[in-house]
Design a protein around this motif. Structure first.
Motif, mmCIF file in Angstrom:
data_model
loop_
_atom_site.group_PDB
_atom_site.id
_atom_site.type_symbol
_atom_site.label_atom_id
_atom_site.label_comp_id
_atom_site.label_asym_id
_atom_site.label_seq_id
_atom_site.Cartn_x
_atom_site.Cartn_y
_atom_site.Cartn_z
ATOM 1 N N ALA A 37 0.831 -1.201 0.000
ATOM 2 C CA ALA A 37 0.000 0.000 0.000
ATOM 3 C C ALA A 37 0.871 1.259 0.000
ATOM 4 O O ALA A 37 0.595 2.223 -0.723
ATOM 5 C CB ALA A 37 -0.928 -0.009 1.207
ATOM 6 N N ILE A 38 1.931 1.266 0.799
ATOM 7 C CA ILE A 38 2.826 2.423 0.857
ATOM 8 C C ILE A 38 3.465 2.674 -0.504
ATOM 9 O O ILE A 38 3.514 3.807 -0.992
ATOM 10 C CB ILE A 38 3.897 2.213 1.939
ATOM 11 N N LEU A 39 3.957 1.619 -1.153
ATOM 12 C CA LEU A 39 4.606 1.797 -2.457
ATOM 13 C C LEU A 39 3.612 2.202 -3.538
ATOM 14 O O LEU A 39 3.945 2.984 -4.428
ATOM 15 C CB LEU A 39 5.326 0.511 -2.866
ATOM 16 N N THR A 40 2.382 1.696 -3.468
ATOM 17 C CA THR A 40 1.373 2.082 -4.450
ATOM 18 C C THR A 40 1.040 3.560 -4.330
ATOM 19 O O THR A 40 0.991 4.275 -5.337
ATOM 20 C CB THR A 40 0.098 1.235 -4.262
ATOM 21 N N VAL A 41 0.838 4.030 -3.111
ATOM 22 C CA VAL A 41 0.541 5.455 -2.905
ATOM 23 C C VAL A 41 1.735 6.303 -3.323
ATOM 24 O O VAL A 41 1.581 7.321 -4.001
ATOM 25 C CB VAL A 41 0.156 5.713 -1.433
ATOM 26 N N ARG A 42 2.936 5.891 -2.937
ATOM 27 C CA ARG A 42 4.141 6.660 -3.278
ATOM 28 C C ARG A 42 4.323 6.769 -4.787
ATOM 29 O O ARG A 42 4.567 7.850 -5.316
ATOM 30 C CB ARG A 42 5.368 6.008 -2.652
ATOM 31 N N TRP A 70 9.384 11.752 -2.236
ATOM 32 C CA TRP A 70 9.678 10.346 -1.949
ATOM 33 C C TRP A 70 10.723 10.194 -0.856
ATOM 34 O O TRP A 70 10.801 9.159 -0.215
ATOM 35 C CB TRP A 70 10.151 9.639 -3.215
ATOM 36 N N LYS A 71 11.535 11.217 -0.625
ATOM 37 C CA LYS A 71 12.565 11.118 0.406
ATOM 38 C C LYS A 71 11.961 11.018 1.805
ATOM 39 O O LYS A 71 12.636 10.621 2.740
ATOM 40 C CB LYS A 71 13.519 12.302 0.323
ATOM 41 N N TYR A 72 10.693 11.351 1.954
ATOM 42 C CA TYR A 72 10.033 11.270 3.245
ATOM 43 C C TYR A 72 9.377 9.915 3.485
ATOM 44 O O TYR A 72 8.848 9.679 4.566
ATOM 45 C CB TYR A 72 8.989 12.382 3.378
ATOM 46 N N VAL A 73 9.389 9.035 2.505
ATOM 47 C CA VAL A 73 8.814 7.697 2.641
ATOM 48 C C VAL A 73 9.942 6.741 3.008
ATOM 49 O O VAL A 73 10.926 6.620 2.291
ATOM 50 C CB VAL A 73 8.132 7.254 1.322
ATOM 51 N N SER A 74 9.788 6.053 4.120
ATOM 52 C CA SER A 74 10.893 5.220 4.611
ATOM 53 C C SER A 74 10.853 3.795 4.082
ATOM 54 O O SER A 74 11.774 3.028 4.335
ATOM 55 C CB SER A 74 10.875 5.191 6.140
ATOM 56 N N TYR A 75 9.825 3.412 3.357
ATOM 57 C CA TYR A 75 9.736 2.059 2.819
ATOM 58 C C TYR A 75 10.195 2.078 1.366
ATOM 59 O O TYR A 75 9.759 2.925 0.595
ATOM 60 C CB TYR A 75 8.293 1.547 2.911
#
Length: 95
Positions: free
Chosen positions: A35-40, A49-54
């Motif tokens: 879900a995190i990667l889909t939203v990103r 994207w630098k604020y997403v840790s996954y």
């Protein structure tokens, strides 16, 4: 959605529903990671994207490398892999 992503969603759902004490948390982590990667990838502009840790790892056919930049912050490189395991540096994403 490609077949690999669909299979990861399916695996996560199966583990989350019937995996027992150990495999249920693993299934939930797979579902949340997808879900995190889909939203990103689809809804968040690339400069954030630098604020997403996954980051996508070997499940997704990527190698992720981290380094400390000149600004003393941690930066990431997501490098896609070819089918033979070699890295495609020309398609790498620098985050």
């Amino acid at each position: 959605m490609d077949i690999g992503n669909l299979l990861l969603w399916l695996l996560g759902g199966v583990l989350a529903r019937s995996g027992g004490v150990v495999l249920q948390p693993l299934g939930m982590c797979i579902i949340m990671g997808n879900a995190i990667l889909t939203v990103r990838d689809h809804y968040l502009p690339e400069e954030y994207w630098k604020y997403v840790s996954y980051h996508p790892g070997s499940f997704y056919g990527y190698e992720v490398r981290a380094y400390v930049g000149e600004d003393h912050c941690i930066h990431y490189i997501e490098i896609p892999k070819n089918s033979d395991g070699s890295l495609r540096w020309e398609d790498a994403r620098y985050i």
